[in-house]
Scaffold this motif. Structure first.
Motif, PDB file in Angstrom:
ATOM      1  N   GLU A 134      -5.575   6.215  14.333  1.00 53.99           N
ATOM      2  CA  GLU A 134      -4.057   6.776  14.573  1.00 53.99           C
ATOM      3  C   GLU A 134      -4.254   8.052  15.095  1.00 53.99           C
ATOM      4  OE1 GLU A 134       0.267   6.947  12.432  1.00 53.99           O
ATOM      5  OE2 GLU A 134      -1.342   5.624  11.639  1.00 53.99           O
ATOM      6  N   ALA A 144       0.788  -1.110   0.013  1.00 55.42           N
ATOM      7  CA  ALA A 144      -0.017  -0.131  -0.045  1.00 55.42           C
ATOM      8  C   ALA A 144       0.810   1.352  -0.124  1.00 55.42           C
ATOM      9  CB  ALA A 144      -0.685  -0.142   1.206  1.00 55.42           C
ATOM     10  N   LYS A 145       2.209   1.119   0.355  1.00 52.54           N
ATOM     11  CA  LYS A 145       2.707   2.385   0.891  1.00 52.54           C
ATOM     12  C   LYS A 145       3.073   3.267  -0.323  1.00 52.54           C
ATOM     13  CE  LYS A 145       6.773   4.309   3.293  1.00 52.54           C
ATOM     14  NZ  LYS A 145       7.422   5.124   2.394  1.00 52.54           N
ATOM     15  N   ALA A 164      -4.551   1.985  -2.332  1.00 57.30           N
ATOM     16  CA  ALA A 164      -4.054   1.513  -1.038  1.00 57.30           C
ATOM     17  C   ALA A 164      -4.963   0.865  -0.007  1.00 57.30           C
ATOM     18  CB  ALA A 164      -3.521   2.765  -0.381  1.00 57.30           C
ATOM     19  N   ILE A 204       0.052   5.264  -1.488  1.00 57.92           N
ATOM     20  CA  ILE A 204       0.008   6.448  -0.512  1.00 57.92           C
ATOM     21  C   ILE A 204       0.838   7.439  -0.782  1.00 57.92           C
ATOM     22  CG2 ILE A 204      -0.023   6.936   1.829  1.00 57.92           C
ATOM     23  CD1 ILE A 204      -0.979   4.055   2.570  1.00 57.92           C
ATOM     24  N   GLN A 207      -5.224  -2.498   2.045  1.00 57.40           N
ATOM     25  CA  GLN A 207      -4.806  -2.226   3.436  1.00 57.40           C
ATOM     26  C   GLN A 207      -5.915  -1.426   4.010  1.00 57.40           C
ATOM     27  OE1 GLN A 207      -1.095  -1.069   5.058  1.00 57.40           O
ATOM     28  NE2 GLN A 207      -1.769  -1.095   7.012  1.00 57.40           N
ATOM     29  N   ASN A 265      -7.330  -0.456   6.479  1.00 56.60           N
ATOM     30  CA  ASN A 265      -7.463   0.171   7.803  1.00 56.60           C
ATOM     31  C   ASN A 265      -6.298   1.317   7.911  1.00 56.60           C
ATOM     32  OD1 ASN A 265      -5.492  -1.861   8.158  1.00 56.60           O
ATOM     33  ND2 ASN A 265      -5.995  -2.147  10.471  1.00 56.60           N
ATOM     34  N   ASN A 266      -5.795   1.644   6.696  1.00 61.23           N
ATOM     35  CA  ASN A 266      -4.369   2.536   6.606  1.00 61.23           C
ATOM     36  C   ASN A 266      -4.911   3.864   7.076  1.00 61.23           C
ATOM     37  OD1 ASN A 266      -2.375   4.320   5.373  1.00 61.23           O
ATOM     38  ND2 ASN A 266      -1.339   2.313   5.384  1.00 61.23           N
TER      39      ASN A 266
END
Length: 276
Positions: A263, A199-200, A225, A203, A229, A231-232
């Motif tokens: 987060e 995913a990074k 992304a 993003i 994932q 829940n990023n």
């Protein structure tokens, strides 16, 4: 033993690094708990200290013991003690480039950038073909705001190791700092090409598109992304920002609230990217 970890590492990474070291399978030290990577960090630290205290006349193994101890100490937050071990490793064999590399990483963690660069200069003089030396020096230059030298070193890393994602990721981030967004997009696109299942990369590229005000492409990247994932938090903020800017201001509120729950402080990370 070729140590590839930077100073602040996890117990898992310590174990992986030790187990992956080819030298562990090639010499009689494989059975020594300092080197075999099968114990807890505390047990490895104790074993390495015991090995050092025995006074081995094998310089290679002695350097390995100090290096492993340095990694373990750094993983437990004892950076000063870790640096003492790396000083010992350098003193045992001043011609071993990787000891300077590891010590430079320690200086970097301590934000003593001048000493970090001096050690990396020495490492590169001893072994000019190691791509990771250039990458770390580039990161240190970037952290000390010398972006031109950082760019030179990160590009050298990519030249020497064109299949490694971390070179493109680091240079893409540097281009973002330099506000050279097209170049940043190109590097993060390369990251995605190397591993489209992470995913990074999407993003990172998505936020560059936000900075370029190309919200359609940004939205596509954040969606990609979140497919990987879901829940990023950083991707959720990105999708929320895109929704709010392309529709009603409240359209992205669900994503933004969810991201903050996942987060706390995520919006500070976004602001650090230069997004307003």
């Amino acid at each position: 033993m070729r140590m590839r970890a930077f100073p602040v590492i996890s117990a898992g990474l310590l174990a992986v690094t030790l187990l992956a070291a080819p030298a562990a399978a090639e010499d009689n030290a494989a059975a020594d708990p300092c080197f075999n990577g099968k114990l807890s960090i505390k047990e490895v630290l104790d074993a390495c200290q015991a090995f050092i205290d025995k006074g081995s006349d094998d310089k290679t193994l002695l350097i390995r013991a100090h290096s492993v101890r340095a990694m373990g100490l750094s993983a437990t937050g004892n950076v000063d003690e870790a640096m003492a071990d790396m000083n010992a490793a350098v003193a045992i064999d001043p011609k071993r480039s990787n000891s300077y590399f590891m010590r430079a990483a320690g200086y970097d963690a301590m934000k003593d950038y001048d000493k970090a660069i001096a050690d990396l200069d020495t490492a590169i003089e001893l072994n000019a073909g190691d791509a990771d030396y250039y990458l770390l020096r580039g990161l240190v230059y970037s952290r000390s705001n010398d972006y031109d030298k950082a760019l030179t070193d990160m590009s050298k890393k990519i030249e020497l190791d064109p299949k490694a994602m971390n070179g493109y990721e680091s240079r893409g981030e540097l281009y973002r700092k330099r506000k050279e967004y097209e170049e940043s997009v190109a590097d993060f696109t390369k990251v995605i090409e190397i591993d489209p299942q992470k995913a990074k990369g999407y993003i990172d590229r998505g936020w560059i598109y936000v900075l370029m005000d190309d919200l359609d492409k940004a939205g596509s990247d954040f969606d990609a992304a979140l497919t990987i994932q879901n829940n990023n938090a950083l991707a959720l903020v990105g999708r929320g920002v895109v929704k709010s800017r392309t529709g009603k201001p409240t359209d992205g509120s669900v994503d933004l609230r969810m991201a903050e729950r996942l987060e706390p402080g995520i919006f500070d990370q976004v602001r650090a990217l230069g997004v307003k």
